[in-house]
Design a protein around this motif. Structure first.
Motif, PDB file in Angstrom:
ATOM      1  N   ASP A 173      38.134 -11.734 139.578  1.00  0.00           N
ATOM      2  CA  ASP A 173      39.295 -12.485 140.073  1.00  0.00           C
ATOM      3  C   ASP A 173      39.230 -13.967 139.725  1.00  0.00           C
ATOM      4  OD1 ASP A 173      40.371 -10.171 141.216  1.00  0.00           O
ATOM      5  OD2 ASP A 173      39.141 -10.426 143.022  1.00  0.00           O
ATOM      6  N   GLY A 174      38.780 -14.261 138.512  1.00  0.00           N
ATOM      7  CA  GLY A 174      38.793 -15.647 138.038  1.00  0.00           C
ATOM      8  C   GLY A 174      37.620 -16.491 138.492  1.00  0.00           C
ATOM      9  N   VAL A 175      36.683 -15.876 139.235  1.00  0.00           N
ATOM     10  CA  VAL A 175      35.525 -16.638 139.732  1.00  0.00           C
ATOM     11  C   VAL A 175      34.251 -16.120 139.066  1.00  0.00           C
ATOM     12  CG1 VAL A 175      34.163 -17.271 141.763  1.00  0.00           C
ATOM     13  CG2 VAL A 175      36.659 -17.024 141.950  1.00  0.00           C
ATOM     14  N   CYS A 176      33.519 -17.027 138.434  1.00  0.00           N
ATOM     15  CA  CYS A 176      32.257 -16.685 137.780  1.00  0.00           C
ATOM     16  C   CYS A 176      31.103 -16.948 138.748  1.00  0.00           C
ATOM     17  CB  CYS A 176      32.110 -17.535 136.507  1.00  0.00           C
ATOM     18  SG  CYS A 176      30.514 -17.344 135.712  1.00  0.00           S
ATOM     19  N   GLU A 177      30.217 -15.963 138.891  1.00  0.00           N
ATOM     20  CA  GLU A 177      29.080 -16.084 139.806  1.00  0.00           C
ATOM     21  C   GLU A 177      27.785 -16.008 139.017  1.00  0.00           C
ATOM     22  OE1 GLU A 177      28.993 -13.823 143.648  1.00  0.00           O
ATOM     23  OE2 GLU A 177      27.231 -12.878 142.740  1.00  0.00           O
ATOM     24  N   GLN A 178      26.964 -17.056 139.085  1.00  0.00           N
ATOM     25  CA  GLN A 178      25.679 -17.086 138.376  1.00  0.00           C
ATOM     26  C   GLN A 178      24.543 -17.204 139.383  1.00  0.00           C
ATOM     27  OE1 GLN A 178      27.160 -20.563 135.953  1.00  0.00           O
ATOM     28  NE2 GLN A 178      26.152 -19.460 134.282  1.00  0.00           N
ATOM     29  N   LEU A 179      23.670 -16.193 139.402  1.00  0.00           N
ATOM     30  CA  LEU A 179      22.455 -16.306 140.214  1.00  0.00           C
ATOM     31  C   LEU A 179      21.422 -17.111 139.430  1.00  0.00           C
ATOM     32  CD1 LEU A 179      22.181 -12.635 141.571  1.00  0.00           C
ATOM     33  CD2 LEU A 179      23.110 -14.655 142.743  1.00  0.00           C
ATOM     34  N   PHE A 180      20.619 -17.893 140.149  1.00  0.00           N
ATOM     35  CA  PHE A 180      19.604 -18.692 139.455  1.00  0.00           C
ATOM     36  C   PHE A 180      18.362 -18.845 140.325  1.00  0.00           C
ATOM     37  CE2 PHE A 180      22.148 -21.873 141.765  1.00  0.00           C
ATOM     38  CZ  PHE A 180      21.166 -22.644 142.372  1.00  0.00           C
ATOM     39  N   THR A 181      17.283 -19.244 139.675  1.00  0.00           N
ATOM     40  CA  THR A 181      16.102 -19.700 140.404  1.00  0.00           C
ATOM     41  C   THR A 181      15.814 -21.126 139.942  1.00  0.00           C
ATOM     42  OG1 THR A 181      14.615 -18.807 138.729  1.00  0.00           O
ATOM     43  CG2 THR A 181      15.105 -17.386 140.606  1.00  0.00           C
ATOM     44  N   LEU A 182      15.242 -21.897 140.848  1.00  0.00           N
ATOM     45  CA  LEU A 182      14.848 -23.277 140.533  1.00  0.00           C
ATOM     46  C   LEU A 182      13.594 -23.531 141.359  1.00  0.00           C
ATOM     47  CD1 LEU A 182      15.585 -26.054 139.173  1.00  0.00           C
ATOM     48  CD2 LEU A 182      16.774 -26.603 141.313  1.00  0.00           C
ATOM     49  N   GLY A 183      12.450 -23.628 140.691  1.00  0.00           N
ATOM     50  CA  GLY A 183      11.185 -23.697 141.428  1.00  0.00           C
ATOM     51  C   GLY A 183      11.074 -22.467 142.319  1.00  0.00           C
ATOM     52  N   GLU A 184      10.810 -22.698 143.599  1.00  0.00           N
ATOM     53  CA  GLU A 184      10.682 -21.574 144.547  1.00  0.00           C
ATOM     54  C   GLU A 184      12.032 -21.053 145.019  1.00  0.00           C
ATOM     55  OE1 GLU A 184       8.539 -23.075 147.870  1.00  0.00           O
ATOM     56  OE2 GLU A 184       6.647 -23.330 146.788  1.00  0.00           O
ATOM     57  N   MET A 185      13.104 -21.769 144.662  1.00  0.00           N
ATOM     58  CA  MET A 185      14.414 -21.456 145.250  1.00  0.00           C
ATOM     59  C   MET A 185      15.161 -20.357 144.511  1.00  0.00           C
ATOM     60  SD  MET A 185      16.004 -25.177 146.101  1.00  0.00           S
ATOM     61  CE  MET A 185      15.226 -26.065 144.748  1.00  0.00           C
TER      62      MET A 185
ATOM     63  N   PHE B 231      18.963 -19.101 134.898  1.00  0.00           N
ATOM     64  CA  PHE B 231      20.008 -18.166 135.329  1.00  0.00           C
ATOM     65  C   PHE B 231      19.518 -16.740 135.124  1.00  0.00           C
ATOM     66  CE2 PHE B 231      22.529 -22.012 134.669  1.00  0.00           C
ATOM     67  CZ  PHE B 231      23.227 -22.034 135.866  1.00  0.00           C
ATOM     68  N   THR B 232      19.700 -15.913 136.163  1.00  0.00           N
ATOM     69  CA  THR B 232      19.178 -14.543 136.092  1.00  0.00           C
ATOM     70  C   THR B 232      20.280 -13.503 136.005  1.00  0.00           C
ATOM     71  OG1 THR B 232      19.094 -14.464 138.500  1.00  0.00           O
ATOM     72  CG2 THR B 232      17.075 -15.139 137.360  1.00  0.00           C
ATOM     73  N   SER B 233      21.518 -13.885 136.323  1.00  0.00           N
ATOM     74  CA  SER B 233      22.628 -12.933 136.144  1.00  0.00           C
ATOM     75  C   SER B 233      23.929 -13.699 136.137  1.00  0.00           C
ATOM     76  CB  SER B 233      22.638 -11.878 137.262  1.00  0.00           C
ATOM     77  OG  SER B 233      23.350 -12.369 138.383  1.00  0.00           O
ATOM     78  N   GLU B 234      24.935 -13.107 135.544  1.00  0.00           N
ATOM     79  CA  GLU B 234      26.265 -13.714 135.545  1.00  0.00           C
ATOM     80  C   GLU B 234      27.313 -12.615 135.620  1.00  0.00           C
ATOM     81  OE1 GLU B 234      27.028 -16.819 132.659  1.00  0.00           O
ATOM     82  OE2 GLU B 234      29.150 -16.264 132.521  1.00  0.00           O
ATOM     83  N   THR B 235      28.198 -12.719 136.603  1.00  0.00           N
ATOM     84  CA  THR B 235      29.298 -11.754 136.724  1.00  0.00           C
ATOM     85  C   THR B 235      30.576 -12.546 137.008  1.00  0.00           C
ATOM     86  OG1 THR B 235      28.823 -11.531 139.082  1.00  0.00           O
ATOM     87  CG2 THR B 235      27.878  -9.856 137.633  1.00  0.00           C
TER      88      THR B 235
END
Lengths: 243, 243
Positions: A10-22, A3-7
């Motif tokens: 309005d009640g929704v958590c958004e987590q950016l991630f990388t997985l291998g090349e993705m 996981f590279t960021s978390e914000t």
């Protein structure tokens, strides 16, 4: 999975991630714990994992249904490096279409090529995300139209964890064989005046689905003009089959 | 308009009535006062105003949406006397179909004949029902499939009080011209394996509707096999357009 960021908003958590090349993004209800239904979303051509249409739908799936939603950039899209092969083919296809060649078979061939990579990628994402405590191994749905349908049909056909899918804006040319292996409930969207996918090819793809429960929703308008009430319908469809 | 009986169950009041030659039924919320949306329902061939499919839908429109619903027997159906002309034509058509003649044009011709009577009849019902204190002159919707579509298309085309319609299981043969005069939102039901209405004629009728908002819902199965979730969809469709 990193996981590279978390914000949150309005009640929704958004987590950016990388997985291998993705590069991907996971949305969950803020403060969620425990297993819940998960929707995998496939974005459209030239778009990315957080394109407005993906984001708006994902937030409603999370906020109104309590689902988790995951989307990853298709190779060559969003935060992923340019793919020379894809770029070359896309450029060639554009030139061939401008020279009068029929567009639909060119698009279908391209999507079949990309699907060879996205099917195993998305299955790996599913493996990783279902190990998270706030997602878990609950029922899984798939939502994807246009490119998200061209890549989604082989994904849904290959992945037994998918229990229901919203697909559409896609034709039978590249995906009819895969469609014939799909047996889960499908809500299938057709734009009646689609300038990119001929109507008979859309209807042929719906026809090819082996699902006992499949429902076709056709609306007037061009490729990008899906009416807003179809999102309400998708919410109810997934609630009926996953919740 | 003369009421001949009134009963109530589960919050739904049912009043049988006669109006001229017509026999009809009006459903309203128990104890209702004041103006409310009204749905006119057209029953299928060989059925009547209180056929199970009509009754089940009507009760949900009343109980869940607070609407009024009215249905009348088509001439020759239900509590109305046998119509010798219709009976003769129906018998002839059956013989012609058994002799190998295509069924759809025969059905279409018959429905067009009956519609010449039902359009003015149903408009008279609308006049009468909208004068009742517990119905009033609110927004009006129409629901009808199969015969209810063949008679409904000319009715919706002729009646400016109708603001939204659920139609389907009908083809373009008799009604395409009327369909081209319909501009209100339409939810249109197609059974993908309909043994009575050829698929291309169903799609042609949807195509002929002049409505800016029209949505086609196609589901696998034969003429009578509309899935239960389409009633949920009709409830939401009418709520969106009439409430």
């Amino acid at each position: 999975m990193r996981f590279t960021s978390e914000t949150s908003s309005d009640g929704v958590c958004e987590q950016l991630f990388t997985l291998g090349e993705m590069s991907g993004v996971l949305w969950t209800p803020e403060g969620a714990t425990g297993t819940r239904p998960l929707i995998v979303m496939g974005h459209g051509g030239g778009q990315h994992k957080k394109a407005p249409g993906i984001l708006a739908r994902a937030r409603r799936f999370v906020a109104e249904c309590g689902f988790a939603v995951v989307a990853v950039d298709v190779p060559g899209h969003g935060d992923r490096p340019k793919e020379e092969t894809y770029h070359r083919i896309a450029t060639e296809n554009q030139a061939r279409a401008e020279a009068g060649e029929e567009l639909a078979p060119l698009i279908a061939g391209f999507q079949a090529l990309v699907a060879r990579r996205t099917v195993p990628e998305w299955r790996a994402v599913l493996d990783a995300v279902q190990q998270l405590e706030h997602v878990g191994a609950g029922p899984v749905g798939y939502w994807g139209v246009s490119l998200g349908c061209g890549l989604g049909v082989p994904f849904v056909a290959a992945e037994p964890r998918i229990r229901a899918a919203v697909l559409g804006l896609g034709g039978a040319l590249a995906t009819a064989e895969d469609a014939a292996r799909i047996t889960v409930p499908v809500e299938f969207l057709v734009q009646w005046d689609d300038e990119r996918v001929p109507r008979d090819q859309s209807l042929a793809l719906f026809d090819a689905l082996a699902s006992a429960e499949k429902t076709l929703h056709a609306n007037p308008g061009k490729h990008g003009d899906i009416p807003a009430f179809e999102l309400d319908s998708a919410l109810r469809f997934f609630s009926r089959h996953l919740a």
